[in-house]
Design an enzyme around this catalytic site. Structure first.
Site, PDB file in Angstrom:
ATOM      1  N   ASP A   6       0.821  -1.257   0.011  1.00 33.46           N
ATOM      2  CA  ASP A   6      -0.027   0.038  -0.058  1.00 33.46           C
ATOM      3  C   ASP A   6       0.840   1.187   0.038  1.00 33.46           C
ATOM      4  O   ASP A   6       1.914   1.155   0.658  1.00 33.46           O
ATOM      5  CB  ASP A   6      -0.973   0.186   1.312  1.00 33.46           C
ATOM      6  CG  ASP A   6      -1.928   1.078   1.152  1.00 33.46           C
ATOM      7  OD1 ASP A   6      -3.076   0.911   0.399  1.00 33.46           O
ATOM      8  OD2 ASP A   6      -1.670   2.144   1.628  1.00 33.46           O
ATOM      9  N   GLU A   8       0.814   5.785  -0.202  1.00 32.59           N
ATOM     10  CA  GLU A   8       0.190   7.028  -0.063  1.00 32.59           C
ATOM     11  C   GLU A   8       1.056   8.052  -0.965  1.00 32.59           C
ATOM     12  O   GLU A   8       2.106   7.944  -1.281  1.00 32.59           O
ATOM     13  CB  GLU A   8       0.283   7.579   1.497  1.00 32.59           C
ATOM     14  CG  GLU A   8      -0.621   6.697   2.526  1.00 32.59           C
ATOM     15  CD  GLU A   8      -1.909   6.464   2.176  1.00 32.59           C
ATOM     16  OE1 GLU A   8      -2.607   7.389   1.606  1.00 32.59           O
ATOM     17  OE2 GLU A   8      -2.318   5.328   2.395  1.00 32.59           O
ATOM     18  N   HIS A 144      -5.743   5.094   6.062  1.00 33.13           N
ATOM     19  CA  HIS A 144      -5.203   5.949   5.066  1.00 33.13           C
ATOM     20  C   HIS A 144      -3.705   6.194   5.372  1.00 33.13           C
ATOM     21  O   HIS A 144      -3.064   7.197   5.084  1.00 33.13           O
ATOM     22  CB  HIS A 144      -5.965   7.322   4.936  1.00 33.13           C
ATOM     23  CG  HIS A 144      -7.388   7.201   4.494  1.00 33.13           C
ATOM     24  ND1 HIS A 144      -7.597   6.533   3.183  1.00 33.13           N
ATOM     25  CD2 HIS A 144      -8.551   7.330   5.113  1.00 33.13           C
ATOM     26  CE1 HIS A 144      -8.872   6.397   2.874  1.00 33.13           C
ATOM     27  NE2 HIS A 144      -9.400   6.876   3.972  1.00 33.13           N
ATOM     28  N   ASP A 149      -3.209   0.183   6.013  1.00 26.14           N
ATOM     29  CA  ASP A 149      -3.918  -0.264   5.026  1.00 26.14           C
ATOM     30  C   ASP A 149      -3.454  -1.694   4.368  1.00 26.14           C
ATOM     31  O   ASP A 149      -4.200  -2.552   4.106  1.00 26.14           O
ATOM     32  CB  ASP A 149      -4.063   0.654   3.935  1.00 26.14           C
ATOM     33  CG  ASP A 149      -4.929   1.960   4.218  1.00 26.14           C
ATOM     34  OD1 ASP A 149      -5.785   1.809   5.248  1.00 26.14           O
ATOM     35  OD2 ASP A 149      -5.051   2.920   3.483  1.00 26.14           O
TER      36      ASP A 149
END
Length: 455
Positions: A6, A8, A144, A149
């Site tokens: 994952d 960001e 998030h 995540d």
């Protein structure tokens, strides 16, 4: 071996945005055997709304390593692993782009836990990670943030492996579309797409049309929207939003072009950029110079001064005028085609009669130019344009009445028509658009046009 990842980012498109955080859990099919977590300096501004969503501030990433500094270690970790993520195309596109910028080739196999969840857990209210974890009682901490995540995605993936390992094996097969299709698009819907000419519609979760396109081969064209790492930000957003695909077969490309234009004007989909502009902003103007020669000029429209003929773009007007110039043997300089002082280049080539240097009289040149202007008038014939239909028993029919597009329809090859009034009964009436008129004019003037004059 799987790498459950994952990230960001600073935004939603890998072509412009950058990674701010990465987490990866290495899984052997039974348990996690390694992990990797780090903030990443994106070397660009972290927008305020991203900070609001993730909690990642500019100060946090300014002191973090750049992707260049972690690339070698991270690449070694991902080598020979199946890349797993929730909406895998998003994470994969950013990681692939970042590796490419550092000179690494990144071509790992992919698995999408959104698509897998749709198979293993059908009829869920939502397949977003948060809602899915809530429904399946999967704990999710630090929502998030990459580690939170990624950890939740790992638990979800373990549940899928336990409950339906065949879903994972089938998705990894060479000919499976599970790794390339949008996360929310049912595979059976894609497989049912025809390989024929037509118009297709991308629909969001509320069945709103978000994009309309045309294709000679619908299935092949739609595949191109979603294959590989998109270099188009619009395709990335469409990919995330499309839930269903609808289509209309047209039998041939010309009718597909016509229908696409009509549908864009009717539906105004948010991701269609072409044909969403004020048309006909250029025109051909005529003026008289000091010697009395009449001249043409392609220019943007002048308020209150109508042009002789108008166009969508300068290029359209320029190319049209080039054809008129050659047909009527007009001077390239006096048509605004050649920007020269003195005589035009075509005088010495014998293609200009010399109006630009006084060798042809004003009366002779202007008379020929007036004949050219008459050719600008729209073709006022009534025509039937015939084309291949959606099956071998059918033909398409486009009707033009006195130079104006009326509409199109489909009719049986064994159902002849002999007049304009009979042809009009076979079509659905539609409003013309500038784009449709351009398509039809171009086709009518082509060598292989199938056109019948109607009375």
């Amino acid at each position: 071996m799987y790498a459950i990842v994952d990230i960001e980012t600073t935004g939603g498109f890998a072509g412009k945005s950058r990674i701010t955080e990465i987490a990866a859990y290495i899984h052997d099919g039974e348990k996690v055997i390694d992990e990797f977590q780090t903030l990443v300096n994106p070397q660009q501004v972290v927008p305020g709304y991203i900070t609001g969503l993730t909690g990642i501030t500019q100060e946090m990433v300014d002191s973090a390593p750049t992707f260049s500094e972690i690339a070698e270690k991270f690449n070694s970790l991902l080598q020979d692993k199946v890349f797993v993520a929730h909406n895998v195309h998003f994470d994969y596109s950013f990681i692939k782009k970042a590796f490419e910028q550092e000179g690494y080739l990144f071509v790992n196999k992919k698995l999408c836990t959104v698509r897998l969840s749709r198979q293993v857990y059908p009829n869920q209210r939502s397949y977003s990670l948060g809602n899915l974890c809530e429904s399946l009682k999967i704990p999710i901490e630090n929502r998030h943030r990459a580690a939170g995540d990624a950890k939740a995605t790992t638990i979800l993936f373990e549940k899928i492996l336990e409950e339906n390992p065949d879903a994972v094996r089938n998705a990894l097969k060479r000919n499976s579309k599970e790794t390339t299709l949008p996360p929310n698009l049912p595979k059976q819907e894609f497989l049912a797409l025809p390989e024929q000419p037509g118009v297709y519609y991308f629909l969001d979760e509320k069945s709103n049309v978000i994009y309309v396109g045309k294709a000679v081969n619908i299935k092949k064209r739609i595949t191109s929207h979603f294959s590989g790492t998109s270099k188009n930000g619009r395709n990335q957003y469409i990919r995330n939003e499309v839930h269903h695909i609808d289509y209309q077969l047209t039998g041939n490309e010309l009718v597909a072009l016509v229908l696409e234009s009509q549908e864009i004007k009717r539906l105004w989909p948010k991701y269609n950029r072409s044909q969403k502009y004020i048309s006909n902003q250029w025109g051909i103007y005529i003026y008289e110079d000091r010697e009395g020669y009449k001249r043409f000029n392609v220019s943007k429209k002048i308020k209150g001064v109508p042009p002789i003929i108008d166009f969508n773009s300068h290029a359209d007007g320029f190319h049209y005028l080039m054809g008129v110039m050659k047909e009527f043997e007009l001077c390239p300089k006096l048509c605004g085609i050649q920007k020269v002082t003195g005589e035009c280049y075509d005088v010495k080539l014998g293609n200009c009669k010399g109006a630009c240097c006084g060798e042809e009289s004003v009366e002779s040149y202007n008379s020929r130019l007036e004949e050219a202007i008459k050719s600008f008038d729209n073709d006022d014939r009534s025509l039937a344009i015939l084309g291949e239909g959606r099956n071998e028993d059918e033909q398409t029919l486009i009707v033009i009445e006195k130079g104006a597009y009326l509409g199109f329809g489909f009719y049986d090859r064994e159902q002849p028509f002999s007049s304009l009034e009979e042809a009009k009964l076979l079509i659905d009436l539609h409003k013309p658009t500038v784009e449709i008129n351009n398509y039809l004019n171009s086709y009518i003037n082509s060598a292989d046009a199938k056109v019948v004059e109607l009375k």
